[in-house]
Design a protein around this motif. Structure first.
Motif, PDB file in Angstrom:
ATOM      1  N   SER A 246      48.209  11.514  23.965  1.00 39.95           N
ATOM      2  CA  SER A 246      49.212  12.027  23.332  1.00 39.95           C
ATOM      3  C   SER A 246      49.509  12.641  22.061  1.00 39.95           C
ATOM      4  O   SER A 246      50.039  13.618  21.785  1.00 39.95           O
ATOM      5  N   GLN A 247      48.629  11.944  21.109  1.00 44.02           N
ATOM      6  CA  GLN A 247      48.381  12.330  19.844  1.00 44.02           C
ATOM      7  C   GLN A 247      47.759  13.792  19.965  1.00 44.02           C
ATOM      8  O   GLN A 247      48.082  14.675  18.991  1.00 44.02           O
ATOM      9  N   LEU A 250      50.168  16.476  21.138  1.00 41.70           N
ATOM     10  CA  LEU A 250      51.260  17.052  19.971  1.00 41.70           C
ATOM     11  C   LEU A 250      50.642  17.969  18.843  1.00 41.70           C
ATOM     12  O   LEU A 250      51.111  18.783  18.504  1.00 41.70           O
ATOM     13  N   MET A 265      58.019  19.078  13.711  1.00 40.95           N
ATOM     14  CA  MET A 265      58.520  17.931  14.606  1.00 40.95           C
ATOM     15  C   MET A 265      57.224  17.417  15.305  1.00 40.95           C
ATOM     16  O   MET A 265      57.026  16.122  15.570  1.00 40.95           O
ATOM     17  N   TYR A 266      56.420  18.374  15.975  1.00 42.05           N
ATOM     18  CA  TYR A 266      55.241  17.922  16.574  1.00 42.05           C
ATOM     19  C   TYR A 266      54.371  17.333  15.607  1.00 42.05           C
ATOM     20  O   TYR A 266      53.605  16.246  15.981  1.00 42.05           O
ATOM     21  N   THR A 267      54.100  17.865  14.319  1.00 41.66           N
ATOM     22  CA  THR A 267      53.250  17.039  13.379  1.00 41.66           C
ATOM     23  C   THR A 267      53.677  15.815  13.057  1.00 41.66           C
ATOM     24  O   THR A 267      52.991  14.967  12.916  1.00 41.66           O
ATOM     25  N   LYS A 268      54.946  15.786  12.694  1.00 43.75           N
ATOM     26  CA  LYS A 268      55.620  14.387  12.264  1.00 43.75           C
ATOM     27  C   LYS A 268      55.351  13.415  13.388  1.00 43.75           C
ATOM     28  O   LYS A 268      54.976  12.214  13.031  1.00 43.75           O
ATOM     29  N   THR A 269      55.764  13.867  14.548  1.00 43.08           N
ATOM     30  CA  THR A 269      55.560  12.724  15.941  1.00 43.08           C
ATOM     31  C   THR A 269      53.923  12.477  15.962  1.00 43.08           C
ATOM     32  O   THR A 269      53.659  11.493  16.276  1.00 43.08           O
ATOM     33  N   SER A 270      53.010  13.492  15.941  1.00 40.08           N
ATOM     34  CA  SER A 270      51.602  13.359  15.937  1.00 40.08           C
ATOM     35  C   SER A 270      51.291  12.269  14.888  1.00 40.08           C
ATOM     36  O   SER A 270      50.414  11.159  15.364  1.00 40.08           O
ATOM     37  N   LYS A 271      51.593  12.325  13.621  1.00 45.83           N
ATOM     38  CA  LYS A 271      51.397  11.405  12.559  1.00 45.83           C
ATOM     39  C   LYS A 271      51.932   9.954  12.906  1.00 45.83           C
ATOM     40  O   LYS A 271      51.107   9.167  12.706  1.00 45.83           O
ATOM     41  N   LYS A 272      53.138   9.966  13.540  1.00 49.08           N
ATOM     42  CA  LYS A 272      53.685   8.374  13.953  1.00 49.08           C
ATOM     43  C   LYS A 272      52.655   7.966  14.855  1.00 49.08           C
ATOM     44  O   LYS A 272      52.548   6.668  14.703  1.00 49.08           O
ATOM     45  N   ILE A 273      52.359   8.744  15.977  1.00 47.67           N
ATOM     46  CA  ILE A 273      51.656   8.130  16.902  1.00 47.67           C
ATOM     47  C   ILE A 273      50.198   7.485  16.432  1.00 47.67           C
ATOM     48  O   ILE A 273      49.643   6.692  16.690  1.00 47.67           O
TER      49      ILE A 273
END
Length: 286
Positions: A246-247, A250, A265-273
């Motif tokens: 998933s990471q 993204l 949005m994709y970058t931020k979510t990728s960092k959270k994962i």
């Protein structure tokens, strides 16, 4: 002189003689016995018993000897707790066999150990080269403790600055085909969950010899029929694989899109994962 006093005196003399002989023979007599030393120890003990009690088969003399040995043993333990000097005398001291990577030949001679004996003790600790050892000490009980040189010590997660999760003792939830409800409750699981897990593994309860739940809630089993291949649990590795996929997806989406809002949005979510992966890695390794 009364017989019981004679037995008492002989008992004390034999204890002193046996103690001095043991001190003379060294720690090897305690733990590392050869066949000859084993036979010699039995013989000495038998002879000492005959010398102490005599051949008259008087049961009271035997009782006196038992009480004598028990009392002296208790006294030695008592005074050993009170005085270090007495403890060193009665129980002996640890002896350094290897220091700073060098064999202490004088220590080996003092304890009546040969280099072959030392190599055998090292092999029992999975050490096959003396050159790999920084420090080795023979304890009072005849056991050898070994400290490897820094470059020969196995790496630990701490050396790599990796945080690992705390391990708890596994709970045995199945034994001899029977469910142990108390252990299952301590593992915070139910019979329904257990039946589902057994179904996933393709086995029935009556064919399970042993079943355990680890601290991560994963069931491992051993079956009666050794010809049955039980699949290894894949839940943790599968979950880690899904998170990484998933990471990676993204990150790929962020590179492919031209929309700035979507890219952020994709970058931020990728960092959270990725943060979640770093946090869960100690628990989902496998």
């Amino acid at each position: 002189m009364p017989d019981w006093i004679d037995v008492l005196i002989r008992g004390i003399l034999c204890i002193v003689v046996l103690f001095m002989m043991t001190k003379l023979l060294g720690s090897k007599q305690i733990a590392q016995l050869s066949f000859f030393e084993y036979i010699s120890g039995i013989t000495i003990g038998s002879v000492a018993g005959e010398v102490i009690t005599g051949l008259d088969k008087n049961i009271s003399h035997g009782v006196i000897v038992i009480l004598l040995f028990g009392g002296i043993t208790y006294a030695v333990d008592f005074f050993s707790l009170k005085s270090k000097k007495f403890r060193d005398f009665a129980e002996g001291k640890s002896n350094v066999f290897i220091k700073d990577g060098k064999v202490m030949e004088d220590s080996l001679k003092k304890e009546h150990y040969t280099i072959d004996d030392l190599n055998a003790l090292l092999r029992s600790k999975n050490v096959f080269k003396v050159a790999d050892v920084e420090f080795a000490v023979l304890e009072q009980n005849g056991d050898l403790n070994v400290l490897l040189k820094k470059e020969n010590q196995p790496l630990t997660p701490k050396d790599l600055n990796i945080k690992v999760g705390n391990e708890k003792e596994p709970q045995t939830v199945i034994m001899d085909g029977q469910i142990l409800d108390n252990s299952l409750e301590q593992a915070k699981q139910t019979r329904q969950w257990l039946n589902i897990e057994l179904e996933k593994l393709g086995v029935t309860l009556d064919n399970v010899f042993l079943g355990q739940v680890d601290s991560y809630g994963q069931l491992t089993i051993d079956v009666y029929d050794d010809k049955i291949n039980v699949p290894s649990p894949q839940l943790q590795p599968l979950l880690m694989s899904m998170l990484k996929k998933s990471q990676a997806d993204l990150e790929s989406f962020a590179l492919q899109t031209d929309a700035e809002n979507a890219k952020k949005m994709y970058t931020k979510t990728s960092k959270k994962i990725q943060e979640a992966i770093d946090l869960l890695t100690p628990y989902l390794k496998g």
